[in-house]
Scaffold this active site. Structure first.
Site, PDB file in Angstrom:
ATOM      1  N   ASP A  58       0.849  -1.189   0.000  1.00 62.68           N
ATOM      2  CA  ASP A  58       0.000   0.000   0.000  1.00 62.68           C
ATOM      3  C   ASP A  58       0.886   1.240   0.000  1.00 62.68           C
ATOM      4  O   ASP A  58       1.823   1.337   0.807  1.00 62.68           O
ATOM      5  CB  ASP A  58      -0.882  -0.018   1.258  1.00 62.68           C
ATOM      6  CG  ASP A  58      -2.033   0.963   1.201  1.00 62.68           C
ATOM      7  OD1 ASP A  58      -1.801   2.118   0.798  1.00 62.68           O
ATOM      8  OD2 ASP A  58      -3.158   0.591   1.577  1.00 62.68           O
ATOM      9  N   LEU A  78       2.263   5.537 -10.635  1.00 62.41           N
ATOM     10  CA  LEU A  78       0.933   5.436 -11.243  1.00 62.41           C
ATOM     11  C   LEU A  78      -0.156   5.187 -10.213  1.00 62.41           C
ATOM     12  O   LEU A  78      -1.334   5.469 -10.484  1.00 62.41           O
ATOM     13  CB  LEU A  78       0.898   4.282 -12.259  1.00 62.41           C
ATOM     14  CG  LEU A  78       1.924   4.258 -13.389  1.00 62.41           C
ATOM     15  CD1 LEU A  78       1.683   3.031 -14.273  1.00 62.41           C
ATOM     16  CD2 LEU A  78       1.841   5.512 -14.237  1.00 62.41           C
ATOM     17  N   SER A 124      -3.159  13.980 -14.594  1.00 59.79           N
ATOM     18  CA  SER A 124      -4.449  13.769 -15.246  1.00 59.79           C
ATOM     19  C   SER A 124      -4.981  15.048 -15.874  1.00 59.79           C
ATOM     20  O   SER A 124      -4.737  16.146 -15.355  1.00 59.79           O
ATOM     21  CB  SER A 124      -5.457  13.250 -14.214  1.00 59.79           C
ATOM     22  OG  SER A 124      -6.774  13.264 -14.736  1.00 59.79           O
ATOM     23  N   TYR A 184     -11.009  14.153  -7.114  1.00 59.13           N
ATOM     24  CA  TYR A 184      -9.949  13.434  -7.837  1.00 59.13           C
ATOM     25  C   TYR A 184      -9.001  14.417  -8.512  1.00 59.13           C
ATOM     26  O   TYR A 184      -7.771  14.317  -8.374  1.00 59.13           O
ATOM     27  CB  TYR A 184     -10.563  12.493  -8.877  1.00 59.13           C
ATOM     28  CG  TYR A 184      -9.558  11.918  -9.830  1.00 59.13           C
ATOM     29  CD1 TYR A 184      -8.572  11.038  -9.390  1.00 59.13           C
ATOM     30  CD2 TYR A 184      -9.571  12.257 -11.187  1.00 59.13           C
ATOM     31  CE1 TYR A 184      -7.627  10.515 -10.256  1.00 59.13           C
ATOM     32  CE2 TYR A 184      -8.641  11.734 -12.070  1.00 59.13           C
ATOM     33  CZ  TYR A 184      -7.666  10.865 -11.605  1.00 59.13           C
ATOM     34  OH  TYR A 184      -6.732  10.356 -12.462  1.00 59.13           O
TER      35      TYR A 184
END
Length: 377
Positions: A58, A78, A124, A184
């Site tokens: 994790d 990633l 992103s 996000y």
């Protein structure tokens, strides 16, 4: 090379190409059930387990990072929670994984001995929020989040906040305003700023790639937050109707997985990328309605196509990438058209059998939180 999230969709494809090029790959991945189901039988996991050293761990655990970083020279980060809609009601989880997980990596790089010589980050297009537009009266503008009242009245297109005039959509370049409209997107903005700032401070070259909507064979078909190509394909194969939000004319830049892998490798191997951020996309936009009709055609079957006017709070209207910078500096070119890429994707979908359709569950969850507005009478 260490790839966090290396057993995921992008990570597994990147791993296979890097291994073929002679790289020694270690993967740190939590093998999330939302992505993999039972990871032992997961095609993504099975595609990398015998060619890379897979550490199940994790990114929020310092010891897992410490173990994974040992002896590595390059980190490709990633690992992240990635559902835009889900992020609006799983705030702590998204902040914890995306921001805290990245902060632990950076803490280790600044406080402990290591051999890291480069960091590559998956950012992103969500950090931009709405894309770039031109107003006939005010020039270049970056529209604010659309208001619920306008959406309820069917006014879906963004307008100039200064004069309320219609806007001309433009490709979004890397100098465009950063104004994410989802949790996000906010976490990805934080990730990018932390990595690029800290790496420069401690003398480690870093590059950040702002991926557009990535798709292709291997993408999870059971994850209701994975993207509309998977969602629509799964619903059609389950003979379920497709709910087209808004008026179906909202658009995105869909980029094929092979193009994303190639761009990422350029970031690893080309020193011109050091210290830079790049858009990675196809450089063109496709409407949601076009996507649905194209999948119909490729699958050779139809279900009811409902253009409902429904909407999710926080969704953007349009965004597609300006690729001038990455084309000029790294010689990147999107080689796979949407038509060709979709055909490859659907051919793969047909080999997977009918997957469980979890999409309605995700919508009910969002509706319960007041984030999904159903406009059907």
């Amino acid at each position: 090379v260490l790839i966090s999230g290396g057993a995921g969709f992008i990570g597994s494809n990147l791993t296979k190409v890097l291994v073929a090029k002679g790289y020694d790959i270690t993967i740190l991945d939590n093998l999330s059930s939302q992505i993999h189901g039972d990871y032992i039988t997961s095609p993504l996991y099975k595609s990398v387990k015998n060619i890379a050293n897979v550490i199940r761990g994790d990114v929020r655990n310092k010891d897992d990072w410490r173990k994974s970083l040992r002896g590595k020279e390059i980190v490709i980060h990633l690992a992240a929670e990635t559902g835009t809609g889900q992020s609006m009601y799983e705030i702590e989880k998204y902040v914890d994984v995306n921001i805290k997980g990245t902060s632990i990596l950076l803490d280790l790089l600044i406080h402990e001995n290591h051999n890291i010589k480069k960091i590559v980050l998956a950012s992103s297009r969500a950090i931009y929020g709405e894309g770039k537009y031109r107003c006939k009266n005010h020039g270049i503008v970056y529209p604010k989040i659309r208001q619920e009242e306008n959406l309820l009245n069917g006014n879906f297109e963004v307008k100039c906040s200064l004069c309320n005039s219609h806007l001309e959509l433009l490709p979004t370049d890397e100098q465009s305003a950063i104004h994410p409209v989802s949790i996000y997107g906010i976490t990805k903005q934080n990730q990018e700023q932390m990595v690029m700032t800290l790496a420069a401070s401690i003398g480690i070259p870093a590059v950040s790639f702002r991926y557009q909507n990535v798709y292709g064979p291997g993408q999870s078909l059971a994850n209701p937050y994975t993207g509309i190509l998977s969602i629509f394909s799964t619903r059609i194969l389950n003979n379920n109707s497709i709910n087209i939000f808004e008026d179906g004319k909202e658009s995105r830049d869909f980029v094929y997985i092979d193009d994303v892998v190639n761009a990422t490798i350029m970031g690893i191997e080309n020193d011109k990328a050091n210290g830079q951020v790049y858009n990675v996309g196809s450089g063109s936009n496709v409407t949601v309605l076009e996507v649905a009709k194209s999948i119909y055609k490729e699958l050779g079957r139809q279900v009811n196509l409902d253009i409902t006017g429904d909407f999710r709070l926080g969704d953007i209207r349009h965004n597609y990438a300006d690729l001038s910078k990455i084309t000029t500096e790294l010689k990147y070119k999107s080689k796979v058209s949407f038509k060709t890429g979709l055909s490859c994707f659907i051919k793969w979908v047909k080999t997977q059998g009918v997957q469980r359709d979890n999409y309605e569950i995700s919508l009910k969850e969002m509706k319960k939180k007041g984030l999904f507005i159903g406009c059907k009478k």
